[in-house]
Scaffold this motif. Structure first.
Motif, short mmCIF file in Angstrom:
data_model
loop_
_atom_site.label_atom_id
_atom_site.label_comp_id
_atom_site.label_asym_id
_atom_site.label_seq_id
_atom_site.Cartn_x
_atom_site.Cartn_y
_atom_site.Cartn_z
N LEU A 52 35.37 47.45 59.51
CA LEU A 52 35.48 47.98 58.18
C LEU A 52 34.35 47.60 57.32
N PRO A 53 33.85 48.56 56.60
CA PRO A 53 33.01 48.69 55.61
C PRO A 53 33.09 47.81 54.30
N TYR A 54 34.22 47.28 54.11
CA TYR A 54 34.74 46.42 53.06
C TYR A 54 35.79 45.41 53.30
N SER A 55 35.89 44.56 52.37
CA SER A 55 36.65 43.27 52.82
C SER A 55 38.09 43.53 52.27
N THR A 56 39.11 43.17 53.16
CA THR A 56 40.42 43.45 52.94
C THR A 56 41.07 41.94 52.28
N VAL A 57 40.22 41.14 51.98
CA VAL A 57 40.64 39.71 51.40
C VAL A 57 40.90 40.03 49.92
#
Length: 72
Positions: free
Chosen positions: A67-72
């Motif tokens: 993913l190009p972003y964090s899911t946190v």
């Protein structure tokens, strides 16, 4: 797409993620009002964007792309 009358739109995954965060924040704030139309509409927006993100993330996962972003 040949079967479409109008051109599509390309949206980066991180942009879609940012839009979902904004829609979620808007929906959360809407729940502090008595405006049921706003609550319903913001929920529908958030839900629609969540479906798009889920499909995007599943597609990346299927192809072993991070993913190009964090899911946190």
């Amino acid at each position: 797409m040949p079967s479409q009358s109008f051109p599509g739109l390309i949206l980066q995954g991180e942009t879609l993620s940012s839009l979902l965060k904004l829609a979620t924040a808007t929906h959360e704030k809407s729940k502090t009002t008595d405006n049921t139309e706003l609550i319903k509409t913001s929920y529908e927006l958030m839900e629609g964007l969540q479906k798009l993100i889920s499909h995007y993330e599943a597609t990346l996962s299927k192809h072993n792309i991070p993913l190009p972003y964090s899911t946190v």
